[in-house]
Structures are given as structure tokens and as C-alpha cells.
Scaffold this motif. Structure first.
Motif, PDB file in Angstrom:
ATOM      1  N   ALA A 198       0.813  -1.215   0.000  1.00  0.00           N
ATOM      2  CA  ALA A 198       0.000   0.000   0.000  1.00  0.00           C
ATOM      3  C   ALA A 198       0.849   1.269   0.000  1.00  0.00           C
ATOM      4  O   ALA A 198       0.300   2.372  -0.099  1.00  0.00           O
ATOM      5  N   SER A 199       2.166   1.131   0.123  1.00  0.00           N
ATOM      6  CA  SER A 199       3.034   2.308   0.162  1.00  0.00           C
ATOM      7  C   SER A 199       4.394   1.956  -0.456  1.00  0.00           C
ATOM      8  O   SER A 199       5.407   1.912   0.229  1.00  0.00           O
ATOM      9  N   ARG A 200       4.372   1.711  -1.765  1.00  0.00           N
ATOM     10  CA  ARG A 200       5.590   1.304  -2.463  1.00  0.00           C
ATOM     11  C   ARG A 200       6.660   2.387  -2.453  1.00  0.00           C
ATOM     12  O   ARG A 200       7.855   2.093  -2.535  1.00  0.00           O
ATOM     13  N   TRP A 201       6.250   3.655  -2.330  1.00  0.00           N
ATOM     14  CA  TRP A 201       7.212   4.737  -2.495  1.00  0.00           C
ATOM     15  C   TRP A 201       7.655   5.326  -1.164  1.00  0.00           C
ATOM     16  O   TRP A 201       8.849   5.450  -0.905  1.00  0.00           O
ATOM     17  N   VAL A 202       6.721   5.677  -0.298  1.00  0.00           N
ATOM     18  CA  VAL A 202       7.115   6.274   0.987  1.00  0.00           C
ATOM     19  C   VAL A 202       7.706   5.211   1.906  1.00  0.00           C
ATOM     20  O   VAL A 202       8.854   5.303   2.343  1.00  0.00           O
ATOM     21  N   SER A 203       6.927   4.178   2.216  1.00  0.00           N
ATOM     22  CA  SER A 203       7.471   3.105   3.039  1.00  0.00           C
ATOM     23  C   SER A 203       8.622   2.402   2.317  1.00  0.00           C
ATOM     24  O   SER A 203       9.601   1.980   2.937  1.00  0.00           O
ATOM     25  N   GLY A 204       8.505   2.322   0.997  1.00  0.00           N
ATOM     26  CA  GLY A 204       9.531   1.637   0.223  1.00  0.00           C
ATOM     27  C   GLY A 204      10.898   2.274   0.272  1.00  0.00           C
ATOM     28  O   GLY A 204      11.911   1.581   0.121  1.00  0.00           O
ATOM     29  N   HIS A 205      10.963   3.582   0.483  1.00  0.00           N
ATOM     30  CA  HIS A 205      12.295   4.201   0.479  1.00  0.00           C
ATOM     31  C   HIS A 205      13.124   3.766   1.691  1.00  0.00           C
ATOM     32  O   HIS A 205      14.353   3.829   1.649  1.00  0.00           O
ATOM     33  N   TYR A 206      12.453   3.276   2.750  1.00  0.00           N
ATOM     34  CA  TYR A 206      13.199   2.705   3.873  1.00  0.00           C
ATOM     35  C   TYR A 206      13.907   1.415   3.452  1.00  0.00           C
ATOM     36  O   TYR A 206      14.976   1.090   3.974  1.00  0.00           O
ATOM     37  N   ILE A 207      13.285   0.659   2.549  1.00  0.00           N
ATOM     38  CA  ILE A 207      13.916  -0.552   2.030  1.00  0.00           C
ATOM     39  C   ILE A 207      15.292  -0.230   1.461  1.00  0.00           C
ATOM     40  O   ILE A 207      16.292  -0.895   1.750  1.00  0.00           O
ATOM     41  N   ASP A 208      15.340   0.820   0.641  1.00  0.00           N
ATOM     42  CA  ASP A 208      16.592   1.197  -0.012  1.00  0.00           C
ATOM     43  C   ASP A 208      17.638   1.652   0.999  1.00  0.00           C
ATOM     44  O   ASP A 208      18.810   1.262   0.922  1.00  0.00           O
ATOM     45  N   GLU A 209      17.214   2.456   1.952  1.00  0.00           N
ATOM     46  CA  GLU A 209      18.164   3.011   2.913  1.00  0.00           C
ATOM     47  C   GLU A 209      18.718   1.937   3.844  1.00  0.00           C
ATOM     48  O   GLU A 209      19.921   1.918   4.145  1.00  0.00           O
ATOM     49  N   PHE A 210      17.859   1.034   4.306  1.00  0.00           N
ATOM     50  CA  PHE A 210      18.345  -0.017   5.203  1.00  0.00           C
ATOM     51  C   PHE A 210      19.143  -1.074   4.452  1.00  0.00           C
ATOM     52  O   PHE A 210      20.071  -1.667   5.014  1.00  0.00           O
ATOM     53  N   ALA A 211      18.783  -1.340   3.194  1.00  0.00           N
ATOM     54  CA  ALA A 211      19.563  -2.296   2.407  1.00  0.00           C
ATOM     55  C   ALA A 211      20.998  -1.812   2.271  1.00  0.00           C
ATOM     56  O   ALA A 211      21.946  -2.603   2.334  1.00  0.00           O
ATOM     57  N   GLU A 212      21.178  -0.507   2.095  1.00  0.00           N
ATOM     58  CA  GLU A 212      22.533   0.048   2.008  1.00  0.00           C
ATOM     59  C   GLU A 212      23.186   0.148   3.380  1.00  0.00           C
ATOM     60  O   GLU A 212      24.350  -0.225   3.561  1.00  0.00           O
ATOM     61  N   ALA A 213      22.444   0.655   4.361  1.00  0.00           N
ATOM     62  CA  ALA A 213      23.032   0.864   5.682  1.00  0.00           C
ATOM     63  C   ALA A 213      23.465  -0.440   6.322  1.00  0.00           C
ATOM     64  O   ALA A 213      24.557  -0.543   6.883  1.00  0.00           O
ATOM     65  N   HIS A 214      22.620  -1.466   6.234  1.00  0.00           N
ATOM     66  CA  HIS A 214      22.935  -2.739   6.887  1.00  0.00           C
ATOM     67  C   HIS A 214      23.565  -3.756   5.941  1.00  0.00           C
ATOM     68  O   HIS A 214      23.982  -4.826   6.385  1.00  0.00           O
ATOM     69  N   GLY A 215      23.623  -3.407   4.662  1.00  0.00           N
ATOM     70  CA  GLY A 215      24.303  -4.285   3.723  1.00  0.00           C
ATOM     71  C   GLY A 215      25.707  -3.855   3.400  1.00  0.00           C
ATOM     72  O   GLY A 215      26.550  -4.661   3.007  1.00  0.00           O
ATOM     73  N   ARG A 216      25.996  -2.555   3.602  1.00  0.00           N
ATOM     74  CA  ARG A 216      27.292  -2.004   3.210  1.00  0.00           C
ATOM     75  C   ARG A 216      27.950  -1.182   4.319  1.00  0.00           C
ATOM     76  O   ARG A 216      29.105  -1.399   4.680  1.00  0.00           O
ATOM     77  N   GLN A 217      27.205  -0.245   4.889  1.00  0.00           N
ATOM     78  CA  GLN A 217      27.825   0.712   5.807  1.00  0.00           C
ATOM     79  C   GLN A 217      28.192   0.094   7.155  1.00  0.00           C
ATOM     80  O   GLN A 217      29.309   0.279   7.642  1.00  0.00           O
ATOM     81  N   LEU A 218      27.257  -0.629   7.784  1.00  0.00           N
ATOM     82  CA  LEU A 218      27.577  -1.231   9.079  1.00  0.00           C
ATOM     83  C   LEU A 218      28.657  -2.310   8.969  1.00  0.00           C
ATOM     84  O   LEU A 218      29.524  -2.395   9.853  1.00  0.00           O
ATOM     85  N   PRO A 219      28.650  -3.158   7.918  1.00  0.00           N
ATOM     86  CA  PRO A 219      29.773  -4.087   7.779  1.00  0.00           C
ATOM     87  C   PRO A 219      31.119  -3.383   7.665  1.00  0.00           C
ATOM     88  O   PRO A 219      32.114  -3.838   8.235  1.00  0.00           O
ATOM     89  N   VAL A 220      31.165  -2.256   6.954  1.00  0.00           N
ATOM     90  CA  VAL A 220      32.416  -1.493   6.851  1.00  0.00           C
ATOM     91  C   VAL A 220      32.789  -0.910   8.202  1.00  0.00           C
ATOM     92  O   VAL A 220      33.951  -0.963   8.625  1.00  0.00           O
ATOM     93  N   ARG A 221      31.817  -0.391   8.892  1.00  0.00           N
ATOM     94  CA  ARG A 221      32.077   0.191  10.215  1.00  0.00           C
ATOM     95  C   ARG A 221      32.633  -0.872  11.167  1.00  0.00           C
ATOM     96  O   ARG A 221      33.584  -0.610  11.921  1.00  0.00           O
TER      97      ARG A 221
END
Length: 458
Positions: A198-221
Motif C-alpha cells: 500500500a506504500s511502495r514509495w514512501v514506506s519503500g524508500h526505507y527498504i533502499d536506505e536499510f539495504a545500504e546501511a545494513h548491507g554495506r555501511q555497518l559491515p564497513v564500520r
């Protein structure tokens, strides 16, 4: 008329210069993280390291006693379903769930009490003060209950796990914590937002941010050895480490004056010499990751409120409260945490530059004159920004595709503009809220309404 045209030329030129330099700095910063991620991957492959799977954390060798803390304010709509789902999913042999509620929140109390009457692994804990106070204040009430029960029963808990009232827990996460806390003081696993049809764009943008944050940034940290902030859910801390934090803070481990106590708690572990680890494990060698999942805000208003709280607590108040830390790694990562609020003026100026250049082109076309030329150095900066943006989108596509598949990865590209829109308005709210805090306004739990999936698989 010539003066007006010159004025438009100047605005277009100066806004473009400011935005272009800002984007270049941010793009290089992101590229450095990408390079660190690639170096980490090469080193892991060289050493023969493999991604852990749940078979590496057998139930038979679990030895800890774990307390799961779920603070709640105005969560009657979801807390009952969440508690029942959690009871049916966790496969650890020795755990108890502590759900915190406020004495003036009768509906949430009733929902928790109904589940507690069905299963003695659930304990209802009331805060001493009416709500809402802060999430940390509720967590402190739960902490006191955990210690009291351990003392009365003669069996102290070995660790606590943090979750929210809307979380879909992973069945094997307690097993993972049990094993990993033998080698670390705190553990964070990935958080992956649930796609909301029901919210592909607003709720969906969290998908993108967490996929990067927990897929790339936290592992690097983690690989750099910098302080590892907690996500507030899907994290476990040893009781011994929490006791040290409580001693350092005058008796209680969670700072009830903080808007983002989870973020600060992870940095405090590092400051006290503890070791926090980020663990990405798979269910099977080809299976999905062990992660916490939940629906995130689905409307612009609720997304802006949530992002504003994060910005206020991390980028503004967090700067005051946690300061900096020794070593370039921590300096770099904390600057990345705080650059969000600094990036907003750059983003806003970029949109002004787009409008100004469009207007400038239109005016010159109408007058039959040539617009001001862009000098060569600025062209190279613009080319570099285009290349960095294309790279950023490619990385985002790859991270989202790995976690959610190709369709969500394709949506992630246009969702960048949704994220920018939310961030712009959240920054305004964050600055106003921070100013209110500086004037002495008390910190309150600024939460959003949640919903829990009704078709949850076993």
C-alpha cells in the motif's frame, strides 16, 4: 532588465557552485566507504571466510538466559499480535519477554496482560511514571524488572535483546546472540523493512536506505573497528556490559534524556572498551539472511516525523551528547552520522539551482541572448558528480537486489527523490525540535502508529 538578468545569472551560477562542491564531497565520502567494502570483501575471500549460517549456532549448545525487552506506548493495535508471533517463533531454550507499558495506557496494558495470561514467558512491567516519557525511561523499568527477577529466582540473565512492538523477529536470532556474545559484548543483526504493497514509495524508500546501511555501511564500520551504533531492534547486549554502562551513568543503562538511546548505547559500548559486532548470517548457504523485519511509516507525515527524530537525536543532539572519539575511524563514521543535517542545505540549494538555471535559459532564449558559459573547471566537477551519482545508484541497485530482488531494486532508483523530499521536510522539523530542546522543552517519546503483518508465515 539587464540588471535583472545578471541577477538571475548570478543566482544560477552560485547555487550550482555550492551544490556541486557539496555533492562532490559527499560523493567522494560514499565512494571511500564503497572502496572499504570492496577491500573487506577481497580480504575475506583471500582468508577463505564464509558467511555464517544458522547451523553454526546449534540450540543444543546454547547456555545463556536471555531477556527480550519490548517497550510500548500506545501500541494496543499491534503488541498482542507481536507477542504471540514472537512466542511461536523463537527457538532458544531459555528466554523471557518483558513488555513495558505505562499506567495511563490501559489498552496496551490489557493487550499485554491477555498474552501474559496465556504464556508465563511474557512479563508485563509498568513504568513508575505515566507516559509518554521516553523509550529509554521505559527500558530502564524493564531493566530493573530483569535484575529483580534474576535475583529472586537465583538465575541471573546473561543478556538482553531489544525489540519494538511492531517487529517480526527471526526464529533463530536468540541462538545467534547466545553464541556470538561469547566473543563480544554486543551484537547487531540486519534490519530489513517489510515491503508495504500500500506504500511502495514512501514506506519503500526505507527498504533502499536499510539495504545500504545494513548491507554495506555497518559491515564497513565493523571491519574498521569503529563504534557500532545499535538500530534499536535486533541487537543484544551482555548483562555484564549493561551493568558497566549503568555504573558509568549513575545506576541505569538507558539514558532517558536521549531521543535516540539505541544509537548512543552502541557508541557507549565502544567508549567503555567493549566490543560490538555486526553479524550477517544466513538461514542456509543459499537462504535469506537472519534479520528483523517490520513495516515502516507509510505516509509522508509519519515518515517525516520519524526521520526528524533520527536527525534530531543523531545529527544535532547527538553531536552535543556523544561528541567525538579517539581515532580517525570513529571520527569518520561519526561525521557520516552527522552529515545528514549538513547535506540538507546542499540538497535544497541544488533544487534552487535547477529552477534558477531553467529560468535563466528561458529568459535568455526570450531575449535572444546567450546564457553565461560554464567554465571548464566547473564542467569537470559536474561530470564527476554525474559519474558519482551513477555509481551510487548502481550500488544501491545491487544492495536492494540482494535483499529484495530485482523489482524493488528497479524501484529504488526513482525512490531517491522520495527520500530527498522526506529528508528536506524532516530537517526543518528536526531543527525546530532541537531549538525547543535547547530552550528546555522536555524530551518525549515521539512515536508513529504501527501495524503488524496479518499473514505472517511460521
Amino acid at each position: 532588465m539587464d540588471a535583472a538578468v545578471a541577477w538571475i545569472d548570478g543566482i544560477a551560477r552560485e547555487t550550482m557552485l555550492f551544490a556541486a562542491i557539496g555533492f562532490l564531497i559527499g560523493g567522494i565520502d560514499d565512494l571511500a566507504v564503497d572502496l572499504a567494502y570492496v577491500v573487506r570483501a577481497i580480504r575475506r575471500r583471500w582468508r577463505g571466510s564464509t558467511v555464517p549460517v544458522m547451523a553454526d549456532f546449534p540450540t543444543a549448545t546454547c547456555t545463556g538466559r536471555i531477556a527480550v525487552l519490548v517497550p510500548a506506548w500506545d501500541e494496543a493495535a499491534v503488541i498482542g499480535a507481536m507477542l504471540r508471533a514472537t512466542l511461536g517463533r523463537f527457538d532458544h531454550p531459555d528466554w523471557r519477554l518483558y513488555a513495558g507499558a505505562y499506567p495511563n495506557d490501559a489498552a496496551t496494558i490489557a493487550a499485554i496482560a491477555a498474552v501474559a495470561a496465556e504464556d508465563d514467558r511474557v512479563r508485563l512491567v509498568l513504568t513508575p511514571r505515566p507516559g509518554p516519557t521516553t523509550k529509554a525511561d521505559c527500558l530502564n523499568a524493564l531493566w530493573r524488572a530483569v535484575l529483580a527477577d534474576g535475583a529472586v529466582e537465583g538465575r541471573a540473565f546473561s543478556a538482553i535483546v531489544l525489540h519494538d512492538a511492531e517487529d517480526v523477529v527471526h526464529p533463530g536470532e536468540l541462538r545467534l546472540y547466545d553464541h556470538m556474545l561469547r566473543h563480544a559484548d554486543a551484537v547487531q543483526i540486519p534490519v530489513l523493512p517489510l515491503p508495504d504493497p500500500a506504500s511502495r514509495w514512501v514506506s519503500g524508500h526505507y527498504i533502499d536506505e536499510f539495504a545500504e546501511a545494513h548491507g554495506r555501511q555497518l559491515p564497513v564500520r565493523h571491519a574498521l573497528g569503529a563504534g557500532l551504533p545499535f538500530a534499536g531492534v535486533g541487537c543484544a547486549i551482555s548483562i555484564a556490559m549493561l551493568a558497566r554502562i549503568a555504573e558509568a551513568r549513575g545506576g541505569l543503562p538507558f539514558d532517558d534524556a536521549s531521543l535516540t538511546e539505541d544509537y548512543e548505547l552502541g557508541l557507549t559500548v565502544r567508549a567503555l572498551g567493549g566490543r560490538g559486532v555486526f553479524v550477517r548470517a544466513l538461514e542456509t548457504p543459499d537462504g535469506p539472511p537472519v534479520a528483523v523485519r517490520a513495516y515502516f511509516p507509510a505516509t509522508l507525515a509519519t515518515a517525516i516525523r520519524q526521520k526528524a527524530r533520527w536527525m534530531t537525536g543523531i545529527a544535532l543532539a547527538g553531536w552535543d551528547r556523544t561528541g567525538w572519539h579517539r581515532g580517525w575511524r570513529d571520527h569518520w563514521m561519526r561525521m557520516r552520522d552527522r552529515r545528514t543535517i549538513l547535506a540538507i542545505p546542499i540538497l535544497a540549494t541544488a533544487y534552487v539551482a535547477l529552477v534558477a538555471w531553467g529560468l535563466d535559459e528561458a529568459v535568455h532564449k526570450w531575449r535572444g541572448s546567450a546564457p553565461a558559459a560554464i567554465d571548464r573547471d566547473m564542467l569537470w566537477v559536474l561530470y564527476a558528480n554525474v559519474a558519482l551519482f551513477a555509481w551510487r545508484m548502481a550500488v544501491r541497485f545491487a544492495m536492494v537486489r540482494r535483499a529484495y530482488g530485482r523489482r524493488e531494486a528497479l524501484r529504488s532508483i526513482p525512490r531517491v527523490f522520495v527520500g530527498n523530499f522526506v529528508a528536506l521536510f524532516a530537517a526543518r522539523r528536526a531543527v525546530l525540535r532541537y531549538a525547543a530542546l535547547l530552550r528546555g522543552q522536555p524530551v518525549r517519546w515521539d512515536k508513529t502508529a504501527h501495524h503488524f503483518p496479518t499473514d505472517l508465515p511460521a
